[in-house]
Write an enzyme that holds these catalytic residues in place. Structure first.
Site, PDB file in Angstrom:
ATOM      1  N   CYS A 100       0.712  -1.070  -0.043  1.00 35.04           N
ATOM      2  CA  CYS A 100      -0.078  -0.050   0.118  1.00 35.04           C
ATOM      3  C   CYS A 100       0.984   1.288  -0.233  1.00 35.04           C
ATOM      4  O   CYS A 100       0.567   2.130  -0.871  1.00 35.04           O
ATOM      5  CB  CYS A 100      -0.758  -0.109   1.325  1.00 35.04           C
ATOM      6  SG  CYS A 100      -2.108   1.330   1.271  1.00 35.04           S
ATOM      7  N   CYS A 200      -4.505  -2.268   5.832  1.00 38.54           N
ATOM      8  CA  CYS A 200      -4.257  -0.708   5.409  1.00 38.54           C
ATOM      9  C   CYS A 200      -5.386   0.081   4.718  1.00 38.54           C
ATOM     10  O   CYS A 200      -5.782  -0.479   3.571  1.00 38.54           O
ATOM     11  CB  CYS A 200      -2.859  -0.921   4.414  1.00 38.54           C
ATOM     12  SG  CYS A 200      -2.568   0.839   3.856  1.00 38.54           S
TER      13      CYS A 200
END
Length: 395
Positions: A100, A200
């Site tokens: 991410c 995330c």
């Protein structure tokens, strides 16, 4: 005045990062990333991003900074979620947080921020950036955060010099309790907000349920391998070359059902990962069972009793050439040279003494002490003192 876009996540860390930059005289803009609203993959009845987005708006309002939301859900699905499903399907265990940062925060998001005329992007990560000069050119360092309990340098292990050059980490010098105290003093709504758990940006997610929505259940057997098995008692052979030794040390054990006994059934080998203890639903063993290997092709999970089971441990790992990443390209080690480093194979693992052994076919990392649950698909990061200098995907 330099312009900084802060990734306001609706948490205390990014809120204080925005405040500190404002105090340092930057022109600050708050940007909230909306990365998930795919109802076909439900995650929980709660809607964390909506609450986080509202908190981010209130922080921006309190600080008097411009604020907007960017929808990155398409990129997030393609680059993170689809990747995760592919990895699990192959029997690997990805790290979505590292991905991410590499693919979303410091790529897609950073490009949007720079297109808004920003000089820098800032996040609420617990890490620091250093700058040195080599041959007249600036070289950027990724340094561990001062709060040893919160250091997040590992999650940023795939960053490049280009990305670091445009990034600021305002809270890297602070302890978590200091960050909360600043938020409290400034009356920020996030001061006492709990740290987010889960994927995330997706929020509260129970991974098995998440995976089951894409990866079909497929019942298979759980096999227990006895720790006294002769395959663990092999004495170290004589090696004819360094390369042969490295291959031997990094090789994982391979099992067949005949090596053990069937002790239970599972819903799909691709839902499990090495070192996992929960979710096996096998009782009656003197010590708890741990996953020591998954075989997604045969759909078998191999387990062993106790956290000291020899099947959990390995002395070395291997990284394919295309998966080796140097945060500091100037420190790259040439094939057949060695470099002593400190390394970790998962977030929060204490740093371990290790040696990098690059070859033409990839890099071997040999640890001083055998490591538990070296897992394909996860990231290994290596450090020199407090500086993270490189990383790679465990093969």
């Amino acid at each position: 005045m330099k312009k900084v876009v802060v990734g306001l996540s609706g948490g205390v860390d990014s809120s204080v990062a925005a405040y500190l930059l404002q105090q340092q005289g930057y022109e600050v803009i708050g940007l909230f990333m909306k990365n998930w609203h795919d109802d076909s993959v439900t995650i929980s009845q709660e809607c964390p991003w909506l609450e986080d987005s509202n908190d981010a708006i209130m922080v921006a309002d309190k600080l008097g900074i411009p604020f907007q939301t960017v929808d990155l859900s398409k990129e997030y699905k393609e680059r993170i979620v689809d990747y995760m499903f592919r990895e699990y399907e192959m029997g690997r265990t990805p790290n979505p947080d590292v991905l991410c940062n590499r693919e979303i925060k410091f790529d897609v998001f950073m490009k949007i921020a720079l297109s808004l005329g920003a000089d820098y992007v800032a996040t609420g990560h617990y890490c620091r950036k250093g700058e040195i000069e080599i041959e007249g050119k600036p070289v950027f360092q990724l340094l561990a955060g001062k709060d040893a309990n919160k250091d997040q340098s590992y999650f940023l292990c795939q960053l490049t010099q280009e990305q670091l050059s445009k990034t600021l980490f305002p809270i890297g010098e602070l302890q978590k309790h200091e960050v909360r105290a600043i938020a409290g003093e400034q009356g920020l709504i996030t001061a006492n907000k709990k740290d987010s758990q889960g994927l995330c940006f997706i929020g509260k997610v129970r991974l098995p349920e998440f995976l089951q929505q894409q990866l079909q259940p497929k019942e298979g057997v759980i096999v227990e391998i006895d720790s006294e098995k002769e395959l663990f008692a092999v004495s170290t052979p004589q090696f004819s070359s360094k390369h042969e030794e490295l291959e031997y040390l990094s090789k994982k054990y391979s099992y067949t059902p005949e090596d053990g006994k069937i002790v239970g059934r599972h819903p799909g080998a691709h839902y499990f990962t090495k070192g996992q203890r929960k979710g096996l639903a096998v009782g009656g063993t003197p010590e708890p069972l741990f996953v020591i290997e998954t075989d997604v092709n045969s759909n078998i999970i191999y387990t062993g009793q106790g956290k000291d089971h020899p099947g959990l441990y390995r002395k070395a790992l291997f990284i394919l050439p295309e998966e080796i990443h140097w945060v500091r390209p100037d420190l790259e080690v040439m094939p057949y040279a060695e470099l002593k480093v400190m390394a970790r194979i998962r977030y929060r693992q204490p740093l371990q003494e290790a040696t990098l052994n690059p070859t033409e076919n990839g890099m071997y990392i040999v640890f001083e002490e055998p490591q538990a649950s070296i897992t394909e698909g996860q990231f290994v990061a290596w450090y020199r003192d407090e500086e993270l200098i490189g990383s790679g995907v465990i093969s």
